[in-house]
Every structure is written in structure tokens, then in C-alpha cells.
Design an enzyme around this catalytic site. Structure first.
Site, PDB file in Angstrom:
ATOM      1  CD  GLN A 135      -2.906   1.166   3.083  1.00 20.02           C
ATOM      2  OE1 GLN A 135      -3.981   0.664   2.467  1.00 20.02           O
ATOM      3  NE2 GLN A 135      -2.381   1.878   3.921  1.00 20.02           N
ATOM      4  N   GLY A 136       0.965   1.259  -0.921  1.00 21.38           N
ATOM      5  CA  GLY A 136       1.616   3.758  -1.467  1.00 21.38           C
ATOM      6  C   GLY A 136       1.108   4.391  -0.907  1.00 21.38           C
ATOM      7  CB  SER A 138       2.964   6.813   5.215  1.00 20.02           C
ATOM      8  OG  SER A 138       1.343   6.416   5.873  1.00 20.02           O
ATOM      9  CB  SER A 170       3.483  -2.689   5.577  1.00 19.97           C
ATOM     10  OG  SER A 170       3.554  -2.130   6.358  1.00 19.97           O
ATOM     11  CD  GLU A 253     -17.002  -0.484   9.877  1.00 19.47           C
ATOM     12  OE1 GLU A 253     -16.429  -0.694  11.464  1.00 19.47           O
ATOM     13  OE2 GLU A 253     -17.214   1.024  10.350  1.00 19.47           O
ATOM     14  CD  GLU A 384      -1.794   9.799  19.998  1.00 18.65           C
ATOM     15  OE1 GLU A 384      -1.579   8.984  18.858  1.00 18.65           O
ATOM     16  OE2 GLU A 384      -1.842   9.317  20.528  1.00 18.65           O
TER      17      GLU A 384
END
Lengths: 403, 379
Positions: A135-136, A138, A170, A253, A384
Site C-alpha cells: 500500500q503506497g 503514507s 509494508s 469494518e 490519536e
């Protein structure tokens, strides 16, 4: 109010248990399957041959892609079957699947938003573990504030030209495909200029640099993209509409019940360890503080388990998702961390002893577990951010200022 | 798989919430802090009796509606939210104890009178000495010439001064159990104790007081009944604590939306919103534990006792923390007599320490883990 599964669900569970018994080999581990595949003469070229073989075997038996439609190789399984499957696999500790990101993120995203051609092309290869996805999302300047991402893609004829950098990716060094978010309209408001692309990792211009993590292992990477050309056909959904697609996969979900089984295993291990450790002439387990800490973990795990059953009940009843998912993610990561802290505390003066020392407790597993647990409140949405979501979406508090 | 309250239970909950909001404004609880002890006003009490709340978990033969522990818990949750004083909860517990004793005489006479509001019955289990529950009972019961006589010292007996009968825990060589003692019997002395939240409770000194009838539920089943009643009472208090925690959270949520400082509602500041998010997590985990415990009791599951302990320990901590958070986030006004924050804090503090505090229940869970370290729930 009831916690019973139907007769059909219980039959499904029994069939799955029998299958797991027959396919996990001696000692309740799938390593046998994997070792067998690694001995295969063709395996030398693929270091993941074993893991792939295990993933394939699960697929052939119909235990992956449960929520996907049948026409794309899925199972159209009910919510309860999905939960039972996750629970039973966790109970016997099946090896982790190498293609989890494909199965749980990009697969469902393509089912929902992909073109017919994309579905036919990619979905079967995710199920069979022929393709491994990363997954690209961030970037160095776009973590929790993901929508401020800067990786650019410009259309040049029938191709996008991608330039930028992704990070915390990852398993990038093992994957042959990446789904990524890119900025395709720098002048639009930040959430309206983002597109969702599928990228073949063999394309020229990609440089993957594995990062060593704080625990000492290699799991995530930096990925540099330099004039990387992506066919326009690999755009998911419409141009500049990628943000909402990404959100839908982030919102996917889950009841979290399989995580509960793993925590329960961990607590059992903690209890046994405390029985074997000394405090003077007593067991560590005789100490009131230690007993209460362990009992508190039992309470937390039962709380999570029954929160999961509430989420599942809501799903079955077709109700809109309640607070379960964000509450579960936040709380589970805290419980996990607290449990590893309890472990290190129980070890007392032997806690610091490193892995290869003859005095080490439980081969140093709690050091690794402790670091691993700390990552859980960062990855997949920091705690957060989870609190922001709960404050805004569940409690209805006024939203933080944001453009 | 339907881990939610039934439609009837949801409807009852809504009805109770509306009734208490209208007929028992928190202002009344505040006034009673200055006019102790806090008791439900007679007219409201009559309405509660007429709605059948006291018999909600008692069998239909006795005038109840045959509901289960879960249904009773729903009402206690609302009592907690609405800061409703006694003798509602103690009467509910006494009705459950009498009903489950299957004692012919008491079920035929006393129980219907209790449910109809014409007799008041309370339950006394705890004793001085700093411990909790059936295992800590040292009061003694002896049979003399066909009469059971009870001697011992009970504390924190809810509405003891207002009760006609007391169900008290005492011990024989066979173990602890319950006896029904008339409050006016010779050898019974009742002194007022006072709770921080002004709810009425008493110290009961028994000196050879004659019981009405024998061991509740008989010698064989008497100890099991006592333990069952203690667990049910405990889970009902946990429900009260859930309602209390929800009330504290809701007050604070509203305040954080309205109160403006530095030109913004304070709920936009993460120092505030994250604390409320954490409270919400604790409340939702508590609600899950409470449902789990109620269901386990209603279905007679093996793991009912540790789940009851889990719910009580967690919700005691949660309700106190939620009220303390409410006080902090409200700032100065939260510390005034006129705001409701202290009402919830008082009630939560009291109930967290009743029916076993969090450490008592964690110890009980640790014992359970030691006895049967197996996968706790097989759903």
C-alpha cells in the site's frame, strides 16, 4: 439477546476444524505444508514458495476471500462465517498469510470500485497469492494528515507519469504490485485532487529501500518513484476521486474477534510464565499485584470479545456500523501494549536479559512482543487519529479546523 | 447471534428514562443531600410500584412480570443515569432473592406485598472487617426449639431503617446462607449509616433475633442462593454504574460542544476531546461486559461469576473516572453545588465500593483463572 451461532454456522465451524486438523500437519502448525513446498525443485527461485503454497491451499479450500462475490472467486460468505473462520484460524495459530494486504484492502476496494477488466485481471491473482500487494499511502510529509500527500502523477497520453516518495510501505520489497494515492490536480482542494492508481513494481524508475525498524527487523520500506509510467487503465475509479475510494477501504469494518483469540493466547502464556517465575521463595503468581494485573487483562479481553459480538450482531441485523470498529482498534492496541508491559514487569530483574543469553526468559519473546505492540498504536491509523474519529463521529464533538 | 437488548427491553429502557427525567429531576437528588436520607418521594414511589418495576425479574405467580436479570439491569442503568435513590434497587434485589428462594410461605405472602409496595424488604450481606461477599460472612444462625436465631453485625444494609423485613446472610456449619428477619423482632438493633450520596443505609446488629421460617431455599440450596443473589445484586450495581458513567459523559459532551474559550468550543481541543474519546471507549467496553454478565447469569453459564466480577470491576473504575473527567472538563462550574457533576461522582464513588470493589473482583477473577485456565467463553 443471545450469543448462539446457528446450526448451519456450527456445521461450518466443524467442517473448518476438520479441514484445519487435516491440513496443519503435526503439532498444529502449517509449517509442514510450507516446508514441503520449499523442498520443491522450483522453489529455489521463489523465497516465498512455502508461504504461497499455504495461501493457495487455503484458497483452494475456500477459506480466503470470504466476503468477496462468487463470480470473482470469492465465497459470498455470511458475517458469521467470516467471524468463525477468523476465530478458528487464530485458535490454531495458522501462519500469517503473505497476501493479507491484497485480501483485506485492495481486493475489496477493486470489488467495490474497480472496472470489470481490473476485477478480472487482479482479483484471481490476489486469491491465489500469485500477486503480492503493498500500500503506497503514507509519505514523509503526509502521515496522519494523509490528504496532504504530494506524490505527483501527470497524464502524458495514455499514461500517468509518477514522481514522489512513499514511506512505511509494508512488505514493499516482497510485493510485485502497489496501490497508491497520487496527486493529479495540485490546484484543487487537497482531498479533491487525489487519484488511486495500481502500479506494477517492475516498472522502471522504482527504487525500494527497506528500512530497519526499531525492533531490529525489516518490515517496511521507503519507495522512491522517478518518472514511473503507469497505464491509464490502472486508474481505479474516476480521476481526482481517489480520496473517497481510499476512505472506503480504510473504513472497512471488522469485528476484531480474531484479535481477541490471539490476546487470549497471550494471556494464557503470561499466566503460565508467572507460575514459573520466582519472587523470593514464592511464585510471581502468588503476588497480589501480579494477579490483579492479569485479572485486569482477562476483563479487558472479555470486554473486547463482547464488543466484537455487538459489532457482529449489528452487521447481521444490517444496522449502520456503531462505535465498534474505531473503539476496538484503539482499545485492542492499548490492551496489547499493557499485556507486554505486564510481561516485562513479571520478568523482574531477568527482564533485561537479551535473547541469546543463557538466563533469558522465554527466549526473549516478550522483548519482540513489546516492540511489536508499540507499533500497533501507530500503524493503520494512530491512536490519536482514532480518538479524533471517535470524538467527531461518535461523540459529535465539533471538528478540528482543517481546510 | 443477536447480542443486543430485545425490542421490549429497549422500549422499557426508553420509557424508564423518560419517566425519571420527568418525575425525578436531578434537582430532587440535590435537595436530598441537604435533607438526608435520600429516599424516593411517596408519589413517585407509588408510580414506580404501579409500573411493576419491583417485580420486573420476579415470577408471574408472585405478581411479577417474569423478566430476567437483563431486564432488571436495564432499569438499574436508568436509575443510575437518573440518580434515583432507594429503595428501588434494594427492593428489586430483595424480590429476586425471595422469588428465587422458592420458599412457599414467603413467595405467597411477603413477595406479592413487596412487589405491590405495601411491605419493604432489604438485604444485608456485608460486615465490618474490610472484606466483601458471602465468603466474609461471620454472622451465625442456630436452630433452637424449631426457631432459627441469627446473631451478628451487618453494615451498609440499604434502607435498613425503612424496611419491614431484612434478608440477612449468616453462617451455619454447612456454610453461609440467607434468613428472613423481621426488622421489629426482638434482638434487632438498626442504626443509621450515611452514604456520601445521601442514600439511606443502616448498621444492623442481630442478637439472637428470631427468623421468619428457615434457611432461604433450604439447607441444600441455601448457599447457592446467597451466592446467586450476591452476583445478581453486583451486576445490577454494575448496571447502575454504567448509567452513571453515561450520564457523566453526556453532560461533559454537551458542555464541550457549548463552552467557548480562545474563540472555539473546547471540544475542538484534543486535550479535551481525546479524554472524552477515552471515556467513550471505557463506557462501550463496560456496556459489552455488562450485557455479557447479564446474559451469562440468565443462561446459567459456567463463566457467569467471573463475568459479573469483570463488569463490576470495570464499570466501578469507569464510572468514577467518567465523573472525575466531567468535573475536570467542566472547570469551575463543575465544582459548584448547582451542577450535576458531583451527584454522579458521589453515586459512582459509593457504588464502586459496594458489592465488592474493583480489587475484590479482580482477585475473584484471578482465582477463577487459577482454577480453570481454559478459553473463557465458548460462544
Amino acid at each position: 439477546m443471545d450469543l448462539e451461532f446457528s446450526k448451519a454456522d456450527e456445521d461450518y465451524r466443524q467442517r473448518l476444524r476438520a479441514w484445519l486438523r487435516d491440513n496443519l500437519g503435526e503439532g498444529g502448525s502449517a509449517n509442514a505444508v510450507m516446508r514441503q513446498a520449499e523442498k520443491d525443485p522450483g522453489a529455489a527461485k521463489d523465497p516465498l514458495a512455502g508461504a504461497r503454497a499455504w495461501a493457495r491451499r487455503l484458497h483452494e479450500a475456500g477459506y480466503v476471500g470470504l466476503a468477496w462475490p462468487k463470480e470473482y472467486g470469492g465465497q459470498d460468505a455470511s458475517f458469521t462465517e467470516q467471524v468463525i473462520c477468523a476465530e478458528e484460524m487464530a485458535r490454531v495459530r495458522t501462519p500469517p498469510l503473505i497476501n493479507t494486504i491484497g485480501l483485506t484492502i485492495i481486493g475489496p476496494t477493486l470489488v467495490q470500485h474497480g472496472s470489470e477488466e481490473q476485477k478480472r485481471r487482479f482479483l484471481p491473482r490476489i486469491l491465489s497469492a500469485d500477486d503480492l500487494w503493498c500500500q503506497g499511502f503514507s509519505e514523509p510529509e503526509a502521515g496522519s494528515d494523509l490528504a496532504s500527500l504530494r506524490c505527483r502523477a501527470e497524464l502524458d497520453g495514455d499514461e500517468f507519469v509518477v514522481n514522489g516518495q512513499k514511506v512505511w510501505t509494508s512488505l514493499a520489497f516482497l510485493s510485485n504490485w502497489m496501490f497508491l494515492l497520487v496527486r493529479t490536480d495540485p490546484d484543487a482542494p487537497k482531498r479533491e485532487g487525489i487519484s488511486y492508481l495500481l502500479l506494477d513494481m517492475k516498472t522502471p524508475g522504482i527504487n525500494v529501500r527497506p528500512l530497519r525498524n526499531a525492533a531490529g527487523g525489516q518490515h517496511f520500506s521507503e519507495v522512491f518513484l522517478d518518472d514511473v509510467r503507469v497505464p491509464r487503465d490502472n486508474l481505479v475509479g474516476e480521476l481526482n476521486r481517489g480520496w473517497s475510494i481510499a476512505r472506503s477501504s480504510l473504513d472497512h469494518e471488522r469485528s476484531g474477534l480474531s484479535g481477541v483469540i490471539a490476546l487470549e493466547e497471550t494471556l494464557g502464556r503470561l499466566w503460565r510464565m508467572a507460575g514459573g517465575l520466582k519472587r523470593g521463595t514464592d511464585q510471581a503468581l502468588a503476588d497480589a499485584g501480579a494477579r490483579r494485573a492479569l485479572a485486569q487483562h482477562w476483563i479487558e479481553i472479555e470486554g473486547l470479545r463482547h464488543l466484537g459480538y455487538r459489532t457482529l450482531s449489528d452487521q447481521i441485523a444490517g444496522k449502520p456500523p456503531g462505535p465498534g470498529a474505531s473503539v476496538g482498534k484503539l482499545f485492542a492496541s492499548e490492551v496489547r501494549q499493557e499485556m507486554t508491559r505486564t510481561a516485562l514487569q513479571l520478568e523482574g530483574p531477568l527482564g533485561p536479559v537479551a535473547k541469546r543469553s543463557p538466563h533469558v526468559v522465554e527466549r526473549g519473546r516478550w522483548h519482540a512482543a513489546y516492540f511489536d505492540a508499540l507499533a500497533h498504536s501507530i500503524g493503520g491509523g494512530t491512536s490519536e487519529i482514532m480518538r479524533n474519529v471517535i470524538a467527531e463521529k461518535v461523540l459529535g464533538l465539533p471538528r478540528l479546523q482543517d481546510d | 447471534m443477536d447480542f443486543d437488548l430485545s425490542e421490549e427491553q429497549h422500549a422499557l429502557q426508553e420509557m424508564a428514562r423518560d419517566f425519571l427525567a420527568e418525575r425525578w429531576p436531578t434537582e430532587r437528588s440535590r435537595q436530598l443531600l441537604d435533607a438526608r436520607p435520600a429516599l424516593i418521594d411517596d408519589d413517585v414511589w407509588r408510580e414506580i410500584v404501579e409500573m411493576g418495576w419491583l417485580g420486573v425479574a420476579a415470577s408471574e405467580e408472585a405478581g411479577g412480570i417474569g423478566g430476567d436479570v437483563t431486564t432488571a439491569a436495564v432499569l438499574c442503568q436508568e436509575a443510575g443515569r437518573g440518580v434515583l435513590p432507594g429503595p428501588f434497587e434494594s427492593s428489586l434485589v430483595a424480590a429476586i432473592a425471595l422469588d428465587r428462594s422458592r420458599d412457599e410461605a414467603l413467595c405467597k405472602n411477603l413477595l406479592p406485598e413487596l412487589i405491590a409496595g405495601s411491605r419493604r424488604v432489604s438485604v444485608g450481606i456485608e460486615e465490618p472487617g474490610g472484606l466483601y461477599g458471602p465468603d466474609a460472612v461471620s454472622a451465625e444462625a442456630r436452630e433452637e426449639a424449631g426457631v432459627w436465631r441469627v446473631s451478628g453485625h451487618k453494615i451498609l444494609v440499604p434502607e435498613a431503617n425503612e424496611a419491614d423485613r431484612l434478608l440477612v446472610a449468616a453462617r451455619t456449619s454447612q456454610g453461609p446462607a440467607l434468613w428472613c428477619v423481621p426488622a421489629a423482632a426482638e434482638g434487632v438493633t438498626i442504626n443509621r449509616m450515611d452514604r456520601m450520596d445521601a442514600q439511606s443505609c443502616g448498621e444492623v446488629i442481630l442478637e439472637g433475633a428470631a427468623a421468619e421460617g428457615g434457611v432461604l431455599a433450604g439447607a441444600e440450596r441455601g448457599e447457592a442462593l446467597l451466592r446467586e443473589v450476591y452476583d445478581i445484586w453486583t451486576v445490577l450495581l454494575a448496571a447502575d454504574l454504567l448509567g452513571s458513567a453515561e450520564a457523566s459523559l453526556e453532560l461533559t459532551r454537551l458542555y464541550a460542544c457549548e463552552r467557548v474559550q480562545f474563540g472555539k468550543p473546547i471540544g475542538t481541543f484534543q486535550a479535551v476531546s481525546h479524554r472524552l474519546a477515552d471515556t467513550l471507549v471505557e463506557v462501550e467496553i463496560g456496556r459489552s461486559l455488562l450485557f455479557a454478565a447479564c446474559l451469562a447469569l440468565d443462561e446459567g453459564r459456567d463463566n457467569a461469576a467471573p463475568l459479573v466480577s469483570a463488569a463490576k470491576a470495570w464499570l466501578g473504575d469507569t464510572a468514577v473516572a467518567a465523573a472525575e473527567t466531567a468535573m475536570q472538563i467542566h472547570g469551575g462550574v463543575g465544582f459548584t453545588w448547582e451542577y450535576d457533576v458531583h451527584l454522579h461522582l458521589r453515586r459512582a464513588r459509593c457504588n464502586a465500593a459496594m458489592q465488592g470493589d474493583a480489587d475484590h473482583h479482580r482477585d475473584r477473577i484471578a482465582d477463577y483463572m487459577g482454577e480453570s485456565w481454559v478459553a473463557p467463553v465458548k460462544a
